[in-house]
Design a protein around this motif. Sequence first.
Motif, PDB file in Angstrom:
ATOM      1  N   PHE A  31       0.832  -1.202   0.000  1.00 37.14           N
ATOM      2  CA  PHE A  31       0.000   0.000   0.000  1.00 37.14           C
ATOM      3  C   PHE A  31       0.870   1.257   0.000  1.00 37.14           C
ATOM      4  O   PHE A  31       0.537   2.251  -0.662  1.00 37.14           O
ATOM      5  N   PHE A  32       1.989   1.220   0.728  1.00 34.28           N
ATOM      6  CA  PHE A  32       2.939   2.332   0.705  1.00 34.28           C
ATOM      7  C   PHE A  32       3.504   2.530  -0.702  1.00 34.28           C
ATOM      8  O   PHE A  32       3.671   3.667  -1.162  1.00 34.28           O
ATOM      9  N   ASP A  33       3.815   1.417  -1.383  1.00 31.28           N
ATOM     10  CA  ASP A  33       4.335   1.520  -2.751  1.00 31.28           C
ATOM     11  C   ASP A  33       3.307   2.152  -3.683  1.00 31.28           C
ATOM     12  O   ASP A  33       3.664   2.954  -4.561  1.00 31.28           O
ATOM     13  N   ASP A  34       2.039   1.790  -3.508  1.00 33.71           N
ATOM     14  CA  ASP A  34       0.989   2.384  -4.335  1.00 33.71           C
ATOM     15  C   ASP A  34       0.866   3.886  -4.085  1.00 33.71           C
ATOM     16  O   ASP A  34       0.707   4.675  -5.033  1.00 33.71           O
ATOM     17  N   GLU A  37       3.736   5.674  -5.681  1.00 37.20           N
ATOM     18  CA  GLU A  37       3.558   5.777  -7.132  1.00 37.20           C
ATOM     19  C   GLU A  37       2.566   6.870  -7.503  1.00 37.20           C
ATOM     20  O   GLU A  37       2.685   7.493  -8.554  1.00 37.20           O
ATOM     21  N   MET A  38       1.591   7.126  -6.609  1.00 31.36           N
ATOM     22  CA  MET A  38       0.582   8.141  -6.906  1.00 31.36           C
ATOM     23  C   MET A  38       1.045   9.548  -6.570  1.00 31.36           C
ATOM     24  O   MET A  38       0.849  10.477  -7.364  1.00 31.36           O
ATOM     25  N   ILE A  39       1.657   9.739  -5.395  1.00 30.47           N
ATOM     26  CA  ILE A  39       1.999  11.097  -4.954  1.00 30.47           C
ATOM     27  C   ILE A  39       3.499  11.379  -4.996  1.00 30.47           C
ATOM     28  O   ILE A  39       3.915  12.501  -4.744  1.00 30.47           O
ATOM     29  N   GLY A  40       4.303  10.343  -5.279  1.00 32.61           N
ATOM     30  CA  GLY A  40       5.734  10.567  -5.425  1.00 32.61           C
ATOM     31  C   GLY A  40       6.555  10.399  -4.166  1.00 32.61           C
ATOM     32  O   GLY A  40       7.784  10.526  -4.219  1.00 32.61           O
ATOM     33  N   ARG A  41       5.958  10.112  -3.047  1.00 36.13           N
ATOM     34  CA  ARG A  41       6.705   9.908  -1.800  1.00 36.13           C
ATOM     35  C   ARG A  41       5.940   8.933  -0.915  1.00 36.13           C
ATOM     36  O   ARG A  41       4.726   8.785  -1.030  1.00 36.13           O
ATOM     37  N   ARG A  42       6.679   8.267  -0.027  1.00 39.11           N
ATOM     38  CA  ARG A  42       6.071   7.295   0.879  1.00 39.11           C
ATOM     39  C   ARG A  42       5.536   7.999   2.122  1.00 39.11           C
ATOM     40  O   ARG A  42       6.108   8.998   2.570  1.00 39.11           O
ATOM     41  N   PRO A  43       4.464   7.492   2.695  1.00 36.47           N
ATOM     42  CA  PRO A  43       3.945   8.091   3.929  1.00 36.47           C
ATOM     43  C   PRO A  43       4.914   7.913   5.099  1.00 36.47           C
ATOM     44  O   PRO A  43       5.877   7.130   5.023  1.00 36.47           O
ATOM     45  N   PHE A  44       4.630   8.631   6.163  1.00 38.40           N
ATOM     46  CA  PHE A  44       5.457   8.532   7.373  1.00 38.40           C
ATOM     47  C   PHE A  44       5.380   7.107   7.915  1.00 38.40           C
ATOM     48  O   PHE A  44       4.331   6.474   7.903  1.00 38.40           O
ATOM     49  N   PHE A  45       6.517   6.576   8.393  1.00 39.19           N
ATOM     50  CA  PHE A  45       6.588   5.154   8.748  1.00 39.19           C
ATOM     51  C   PHE A  45       5.668   4.791   9.920  1.00 39.19           C
ATOM     52  O   PHE A  45       5.293   3.633  10.071  1.00 39.19           O
ATOM     53  N   LEU A  46       5.288   5.777  10.756  1.00 40.87           N
ATOM     54  CA  LEU A  46       4.404   5.470  11.881  1.00 40.87           C
ATOM     55  C   LEU A  46       3.006   5.044  11.420  1.00 40.87           C
ATOM     56  O   LEU A  46       2.298   4.349  12.151  1.00 40.87           O
ATOM     57  N   TYR A  47       2.622   5.448  10.195  1.00 35.51           N
ATOM     58  CA  TYR A  47       1.323   5.023   9.679  1.00 35.51           C
ATOM     59  C   TYR A  47       1.236   3.505   9.554  1.00 35.51           C
ATOM     60  O   TYR A  47       0.150   2.925   9.666  1.00 35.51           O
ATOM     61  N   LYS A  48       2.357   2.866   9.303  1.00 34.57           N
ATOM     62  CA  LYS A  48       2.368   1.404   9.172  1.00 34.57           C
ATOM     63  C   LYS A  48       1.896   0.744  10.457  1.00 34.57           C
ATOM     64  O   LYS A  48       1.057  -0.176  10.427  1.00 34.57           O
TER      65      LYS A  48
END
Length: 207
Positions: A31-34, A37-48
Amino acid sequence: MFDDYAATMPLIIVVLFELVAVAWFYGVDRFFDDIQEMIGRRPFFLYKYMWKFVCPIIMVALLLASLIRMCINHPTYRAWNQTKAEEVLLEYPDWALAMMILLIVMACLPIPLMYIRQALLDRQLSRTDYSECAYIGADGVSFPLDGNASEGVGQNGYLKVETEEGGLERSVLLSEEEEEEEEEEEQEEVIEMDDLSQEQSCKAVLK
């Protein structure tokens, strides 16, 4: 009734199933990879960790609290009392409670139904008879091969392949000894080609 009970409970259940499906079955990393790919950056790791552990626990606690509240306190609604000239709380009749439960079940029913449907489809695909195949020739003409039509199948179980010359080519599995012999022959051919190329280069230098 619909706003206070029939809409709140299914919403919590649907969100909980979506959260579990994305975080645990689809995978947070995918989901992070998706998102990357959409916004150009990965979310903050705490979201995981929030999506995998914290949010499901909170949603389950909220669902249990709502169920306990509905069981302890009888569902009520506000109605206008003309004699008292004020609003009073009245309990829902039994048929209204049955309607409320039906609305909750109907709103959550697509989740188990789609799961059962997908499970049955996967089970049916896993039992597919892979012996039912079609033979496609070089001219593009195809015809099915049933269990009795063994003339198009080689001794090793492979289909005959029609070559451009119009002949039939059999694919045969080699044993380990034959594979080793074939590899040695290929190596010898490579060595002979190298020697030949060296001789030609030497003759060219001498000339």
